[in-house]
Design a protein around this motif. Structure first.
Motif, PDB file in Angstrom:
ATOM      1  N   LEU A  29       2.895   0.289  15.318  1.00  0.00           N
ATOM      2  CA  LEU A  29       3.613   1.159  14.392  1.00  0.00           C
ATOM      3  C   LEU A  29       3.367   0.745  12.943  1.00  0.00           C
ATOM      4  N   THR A  30       3.334  -0.576  12.686  1.00  0.00           N
ATOM      5  CA  THR A  30       3.052  -1.052  11.338  1.00  0.00           C
ATOM      6  C   THR A  30       1.656  -0.624  10.892  1.00  0.00           C
ATOM      7  N   ILE A  31       0.684  -0.746  11.775  1.00  0.00           N
ATOM      8  CA  ILE A  31      -0.693  -0.362  11.448  1.00  0.00           C
ATOM      9  C   ILE A  31      -0.761   1.133  11.180  1.00  0.00           C
ATOM     10  N   ARG A  32      -0.113   1.915  12.024  1.00  0.00           N
ATOM     11  CA  ARG A  32      -0.151   3.373  11.868  1.00  0.00           C
ATOM     12  C   ARG A  32       0.418   3.795  10.520  1.00  0.00           C
ATOM     13  N   ARG A  33       1.570   3.262  10.157  1.00  0.00           N
ATOM     14  CA  ARG A  33       2.214   3.655   8.905  1.00  0.00           C
ATOM     15  C   ARG A  33       1.390   3.231   7.698  1.00  0.00           C
ATOM     16  N   SER A  34       0.878   2.028   7.730  1.00  0.00           N
ATOM     17  CA  SER A  34       0.107   1.544   6.579  1.00  0.00           C
ATOM     18  C   SER A  34      -1.182   2.342   6.402  1.00  0.00           C
ATOM     19  N   ALA A  35      -1.905   2.537   7.490  1.00  0.00           N
ATOM     20  CA  ALA A  35      -3.184   3.253   7.400  1.00  0.00           C
ATOM     21  C   ALA A  35      -2.978   4.684   6.943  1.00  0.00           C
ATOM     22  N   LYS A  36      -1.889   5.288   7.381  1.00  0.00           N
ATOM     23  CA  LYS A  36      -1.642   6.669   6.989  1.00  0.00           C
ATOM     24  C   LYS A  36      -1.282   6.762   5.511  1.00  0.00           C
ATOM     25  N   ARG A  37      -0.456   5.837   5.047  1.00  0.00           N
ATOM     26  CA  ARG A  37      -0.071   5.857   3.633  1.00  0.00           C
ATOM     27  C   ARG A  37      -1.266   5.591   2.735  1.00  0.00           C
TER      28      ARG A  37
ATOM     29  N   ASP B 186     -14.559  -1.430   2.087  1.00  0.00           N
ATOM     30  CA  ASP B 186     -14.999  -0.035   2.066  1.00  0.00           C
ATOM     31  C   ASP B 186     -15.171   0.483   0.641  1.00  0.00           C
ATOM     32  N   ASP B 187     -15.265  -0.459  -0.333  1.00  0.00           N
ATOM     33  CA  ASP B 187     -15.493  -0.127  -1.743  1.00  0.00           C
ATOM     34  C   ASP B 187     -14.321   0.615  -2.362  1.00  0.00           C
ATOM     35  N   ARG B 188     -13.140   0.418  -1.846  1.00  0.00           N
ATOM     36  CA  ARG B 188     -11.934   1.002  -2.426  1.00  0.00           C
ATOM     37  C   ARG B 188     -10.932  -0.106  -2.723  1.00  0.00           C
ATOM     38  N   SER B 189      -9.989   0.202  -3.604  1.00  0.00           N
ATOM     39  CA  SER B 189      -8.921  -0.739  -3.932  1.00  0.00           C
ATOM     40  C   SER B 189      -7.614  -0.234  -3.341  1.00  0.00           C
ATOM     41  N   TYR B 190      -6.815  -1.164  -2.836  1.00  0.00           N
ATOM     42  CA  TYR B 190      -5.538  -0.816  -2.228  1.00  0.00           C
ATOM     43  C   TYR B 190      -4.439  -1.729  -2.780  1.00  0.00           C
ATOM     44  N   VAL B 191      -3.204  -1.240  -2.660  1.00  0.00           N
ATOM     45  CA  VAL B 191      -2.033  -2.033  -3.018  1.00  0.00           C
ATOM     46  C   VAL B 191      -1.227  -2.270  -1.754  1.00  0.00           C
ATOM     47  N   ALA B 192      -1.071  -3.520  -1.382  1.00  0.00           N
ATOM     48  CA  ALA B 192      -0.326  -3.891  -0.189  1.00  0.00           C
ATOM     49  C   ALA B 192       1.150  -4.049  -0.545  1.00  0.00           C
ATOM     50  N   THR B 193       1.992  -3.260   0.122  1.00  0.00           N
ATOM     51  CA  THR B 193       3.429  -3.307  -0.120  1.00  0.00           C
ATOM     52  C   THR B 193       4.116  -4.101   0.982  1.00  0.00           C
ATOM     53  N   ALA B 194       5.440  -4.125   0.920  1.00  0.00           N
ATOM     54  CA  ALA B 194       6.216  -4.857   1.926  1.00  0.00           C
ATOM     55  C   ALA B 194       6.135  -4.213   3.298  1.00  0.00           C
ATOM     56  N   ASP B 195       5.533  -3.022   3.410  1.00  0.00           N
ATOM     57  CA  ASP B 195       5.364  -2.369   4.713  1.00  0.00           C
ATOM     58  C   ASP B 195       4.023  -2.686   5.347  1.00  0.00           C
ATOM     59  N   ASP B 196       3.172  -3.443   4.653  1.00  0.00           N
ATOM     60  CA  ASP B 196       1.812  -3.701   5.135  1.00  0.00           C
ATOM     61  C   ASP B 196       1.662  -5.174   5.493  1.00  0.00           C
ATOM     62  N   VAL B 197       1.022  -5.433   6.649  1.00  0.00           N
ATOM     63  CA  VAL B 197       0.753  -6.811   7.036  1.00  0.00           C
ATOM     64  C   VAL B 197      -0.549  -7.253   6.371  1.00  0.00           C
TER      65      VAL B 197
ATOM     66  N   LEU C  75      -6.703 -11.468   1.526  1.00  0.00           N
ATOM     67  CA  LEU C  75      -8.046 -11.454   2.093  1.00  0.00           C
ATOM     68  C   LEU C  75      -8.348 -10.136   2.807  1.00  0.00           C
ATOM     69  N   GLY C  76      -7.308  -9.393   3.132  1.00  0.00           N
ATOM     70  CA  GLY C  76      -7.504  -8.114   3.814  1.00  0.00           C
ATOM     71  C   GLY C  76      -6.200  -7.618   4.402  1.00  0.00           C
ATOM     72  N   LEU C  77      -6.183  -6.361   4.810  1.00  0.00           N
ATOM     73  CA  LEU C  77      -5.038  -5.792   5.514  1.00  0.00           C
ATOM     74  C   LEU C  77      -5.259  -5.970   7.002  1.00  0.00           C
ATOM     75  N   GLY C  78      -4.370  -6.695   7.661  1.00  0.00           N
ATOM     76  CA  GLY C  78      -4.539  -6.996   9.068  1.00  0.00           C
ATOM     77  C   GLY C  78      -4.643  -5.753   9.928  1.00  0.00           C
ATOM     78  N   GLY C  79      -5.716  -5.673  10.731  1.00  0.00           N
ATOM     79  CA  GLY C  79      -5.894  -4.571  11.658  1.00  0.00           C
ATOM     80  C   GLY C  79      -6.364  -3.284  11.026  1.00  0.00           C
ATOM     81  N   ILE C  80      -6.628  -3.282   9.711  1.00  0.00           N
ATOM     82  CA  ILE C  80      -7.006  -2.039   9.036  1.00  0.00           C
ATOM     83  C   ILE C  80      -8.331  -2.180   8.320  1.00  0.00           C
TER      84      ILE C  80
ATOM     85  N   GLY D 118       2.918  -7.601   2.513  1.00  0.00           N
ATOM     86  CA  GLY D 118       2.428  -7.490   1.156  1.00  0.00           C
ATOM     87  C   GLY D 118       3.531  -7.569   0.121  1.00  0.00           C
ATOM     88  N   GLU D 119       3.121  -7.856  -1.115  1.00  0.00           N
ATOM     89  CA  GLU D 119       4.070  -7.997  -2.226  1.00  0.00           C
ATOM     90  C   GLU D 119       3.598  -7.183  -3.429  1.00  0.00           C
TER      91      GLU D 119
END
Length: 799
Positions: free
Chosen positions: A344-352, A294-305, A314-319, A285-286
């Motif tokens: 590990l990438t999925i775990r960190r992104s989903a938790k944040r 899920d009717d929510r808005s998210y910001v994808a950072t450089a830690d998120d695929v 189009l979406g956050l991969g695996g989340i 992410g950038e």
């Protein structure tokens, strides 16, 4: 993880009962949490046939029905508007419990407006099957006496069990069936996934720019689909495990997630790149914001695929998928995604981001990379069967991860670690049933590891597999040899003392709790903690991210939660550790407790809860632990979470602090969201010195009582405001330890007649003669000693 018994039997050929299957799961290491059998709640309800109806002679809205039931022909009075001759209904005999209405029928016939009724005809609401209560449920024509659960499809038990993090294969019904088949309770049915013949070439390109986060992306286009409600069999499966059917395409992905632990995603190609073709890009992410499904808005950072097209995410991969490319009833052309993501990438992104989707739950544990091609073929077949259309060729971007490394395994190691050996033949059969294959015939064996078991990397892991399938019951039970000589109690002095203190606090009316050793960092700072060194690198939640400096934090939150739910006046205590730093000596054992100050409704006039209530709790606990509470010194606590004028500290000497008590500061309570006033205490059991002498505190000394009547004398002293009452009491007791039995404070006064900066303390001194009745001269002599002892503290006898 939930699944139904019928769903399991689609993969497992077995005649075992539900109880036998649950027992086999438990013995194989699958921790079953709950089994819900809807047929059990409906076991007393059977199909009945209304033979005739006639209007009740004394009620316009009631009908008298003649009903054929399993108990013979019965007369039943019914008020349902749809009760009529010829229909098949749900019958409840006399004494039956009605779950939807929460009552039981009488065991004897009941007269309703003069007509005896021998049972009840039930609505869907009364059976607990829905909200329809306007009329009785109408059933298809089946034999009278057939269980209603069989007719309405409520005969499929749901099994819920806890999945350990190292077993992602258990997040699919197929994986559960595989392990159960290995136990011998059934046979794993063959997998019949075949390739789907393509009708055209896949022109949708996928570019992976972040191979570390997404090593492989398998994609396939299906065009000409007709999306809509999924068939009843699929909706029934999903509803049974708590999933809401949405549409055929979405339900297929949910089915694959549960059936094969293979999360998928489906994109509406008309909404990708504005319907103009182009590439799908997998990148990091950038700092881009997008709206998710899920009717929510998210910001994808450089830690998120992120899965993107040329316009954006189009979406956050695996989340979670994005709303911009989600399928709808108008969708005709789709792209099926079957990818693998770095756990590990999925775990960190989903938790944040605070996302807890079914896909995330599986990807963060690791999915079966060997099922990517077959998973795509299975999903394609389901789409074609349920939605129609034609499929393209399969496109694979990136490299599908290789299978895990083989493990060198000596079967003799089984007996060395377990104490028994099933034999080489059984060991090989167990491993083969679980997907592990022996390579060659030499020793040690070379055992290949299946792609769904990446947790197996060592020889001991294979021994564990043999143990749980062969049966832990076969492990030999060998008691330890008795130790020679005399054995001391295993409990330490602190453990013995705190056990007595916990019992004493329970007798004081406090309830014991057990809570986390982690708290929210803002709460920790309110109690003097929250240092950076005590923050957790991988907290279990955002509200539990730092080691606690005080056990009072969770007690306060629990008390407020109870009050919010209508249970005020919580009185709680806890024994547990607190943390002041990262060194071993920075951990301390505390015994903390509190009482919420609530208005008492007591006609007898209950004592109000004050700081002295907390002091009484502390003294009860310290006394139970063997402390000489008569010699304790009283001072002010140093923690700024205590109320400065309504708190105190008990200590032995100037440095050895035993307890703090009093009212908590309103500022701290507000910071934690706690309403009202709270009195509390913190006891430090490890600071209590070990007992001296032969007695070692195991029993009290002999009780000595005098046969002579005690003599009471009252004294009132003018003392400085800074002098604690405890110091005056201690001085009076020490004036004559032979004759003075007890000293108690009974009055504190400050006001007219007393100079500013001073107060009056009135004490009652009990003199206990042992040899002879005291004379006036003896009493006067002791009184003078008490006055002189008080004068040394700056006190003067009040005129």
């Amino acid at each position: 993880m939930k699944f139904t018994l019928s769903w399991l039997k689609e993969h497992l050929e077995t005649e075992a009962t539900l109880e036998q299957i649950v027992d086999a799961m438990t013995m194989a290491g699958l921790e079953v949490e709950d089994v819900v059998d809807p047929a059990a709640a409906l076991s007393d309800f059977t199909v009945a046939h209304i033979l005739s109806t006639e209007k009740h002679p004394d009620a316009d809205k009631l009908q008298v029905c003649q009903v054929a039931t399993r108990d013979g022909e019965k007369t039943i009075v019914c008020g349902a508007p749809n009760a009529r001759t010829g229909i098949y209904v749900a019958y409840a005999g006399l004494g039956t419990y009605i779950p939807g209405a929460d009552f039981s029928l009488d065991k004897k016939p009941r007269k309703i407006r003069g007509v005896e009724s021998f049972g009840m005809l039930c609505s869907a609401n009364e059976l607990g099957l829905g909200e329809d209560s306007d009329g009785i449920i109408e059933l298809p024509e089946v034999a009278v006496g057939t269980p209603v659960a069989d007719v309405v499809g409520q005969n499929d038990p749901v099994i819920d069990f806890e999945v350990t993090p190292n077993r992602p294969d258990w997040l699919g019904v197929r994986g559960i069936a595989r392990d159960l088949a290995a136990t011998g309770i059934g046979t794993l049915k063959p997998d019949t996934i075949g390739p789907v013949s393509p009708d055209f070439d896949n022109a949708q390109t996928v570019l992976i720019e972040a191979p570390e986060a997404c090593p492989a992306f398998v994609g396939r286009v299906v065009r000409g689909v007709k999306n809509g409600p999924s068939p009843e069999w699929l909706q029934t499966k999903l509803k049974a495990i708590g999933l809401r059917p949405i549409s055929a395409l979405v339900d297929i992905t949910n089915y694959m997630t549960v059936d094969r632990a293979r999360p998928l995603h489906v994109y509406d190609l008309a909404r990708v790149n504005g319907g103009s073709g182009g590439s799908i890009i997998v990148r990091m992410g950038e700092n881009e914001q997008f709206d998710a499904l899920d009717d929510r808005s998210y910001v994808a950072t450089a830690d998120d695929v992120a899965i993107c097209d040329e316009r954006g995410i189009l979406g956050l991969g695996g989340i979670v998928g994005g709303e911009s490319s989600g399928v709808s009833d108008d969708t005709t052309d789709i792209l099926i995604e079957c990818a693998v993501f770095d756990p590990l990438t999925i775990r960190r992104s989903a938790k944040r981001l605070g996302v807890n989707s079914d896909a995330k739950y599986r990807f963060e544990r690791g999915i079966d990379t060997g099922f990517m091609r077959d998973g795509m073929e299975m999903a394609t077949r389901l789409v074609l069967d349920l939605c129609g259309g034609e499929a393209s060729t399969v496109d694979i971007a990136g490299d599908i991860p290789a299978a895990p490394d083989s493990v060198s395994f000596d079967p003799a190691r089984v007996e060395q670690l377990l104490g028994f050996t099933p034999g080489d033949t059984e060991i090989e059969a167990i491993l083969a049933a679980l997907g592990f294959q022996r390579q060659g015939s030499g020793t040690p064996w070379t055992v290949s590891v299946p792609t769904w078991r990446r947790d197996v990397t060592l020889q001991a892991d294979l021994v564990e597999e043999v143990a749980r399938i062969a049966g832990f019951a076969r492990l030999p039970s060998t008691p330890l040899p008795p130790l020679p000589g005399r054995r001391e109690a295993t409990a330490t002095l602190t453990q013995s003392r705190t056990r007595l203190a916990r019992r004493a606090l329970a007798l004081q009316g406090l309830s014991e709790t057990v809570s986390w050793s982690f708290v929210l960092d803002d709460h920790a700072r309110a109690f003097g903690g929250g240092e950076d060194a005590l923050h957790l690198d991988n907290p279990i939640s955002r509200e539990l991210n730092v080691m606690r400096p005080s056990a009072l934090i969770h007690l306060l939150l629990s008390g407020q939660t109870a009050a919010d739910r209508g249970y005020p006046g919580a009185s709680l205590f806890e024994l547990g550790p607190v943390y002041r730093g990262t060194e071993p000596d920075d951990q301390a054992l505390t015994l903390a407790g509190l009482r919420r100050v609530e208005p008492a409704r007591d006609w007898a006039g209950a004592d109000p809860i004050t700081a002295l209530s907390a002091k009484a709790d502390v003294l009860a606990a310290l006394s139970a632990m063997g402390a000489n509470i008569a010699n304790l010194q009283l001072s002010k606590p140093t923690g700024d979470y205590w109320h400065p004028g309504r708190s105190g500290r008990l200590q032995m000497g100037p440095k050895n602090v035993l307890a703090d008590f009093g009212e908590l500061h309103p500022r701290v309570l507000k910071r934690l969201g706690v309403e009202g006033r709270v009195v509390a205490f913190e006891i430090w059991p490890e600071n209590l010195p070990a007992p001296r002498g032969k007695n070692k505190g195991k029993s009290k000394g002999a009780l000595t009582l005098s046969d002579l009547m005690p003599v009471h004398r009252d004294f009132a002293f003018i003392v400085p405001d800074s002098l604690a009452a405890g110091e005056l009491i201690k001085a009076a007791k020490g004036a004559d330890r032979t004759l003075i039995g007890d000293v108690t404070l009974f009055d504190v006064y400050a006001g007219p007649g007393i100079d500013d900066g001073y107060k009056s303390l009135a004490i009652d001194v009990m003199l206990s003669p042992t040899d002879d009745t005291m004379t006036d001269a003896q009493i006067e002599a002791v009184s003078n000693k008490i006055i002189k002892a008080a004068e040394k503290l700056g006190a003067s006898l009040r005129a």
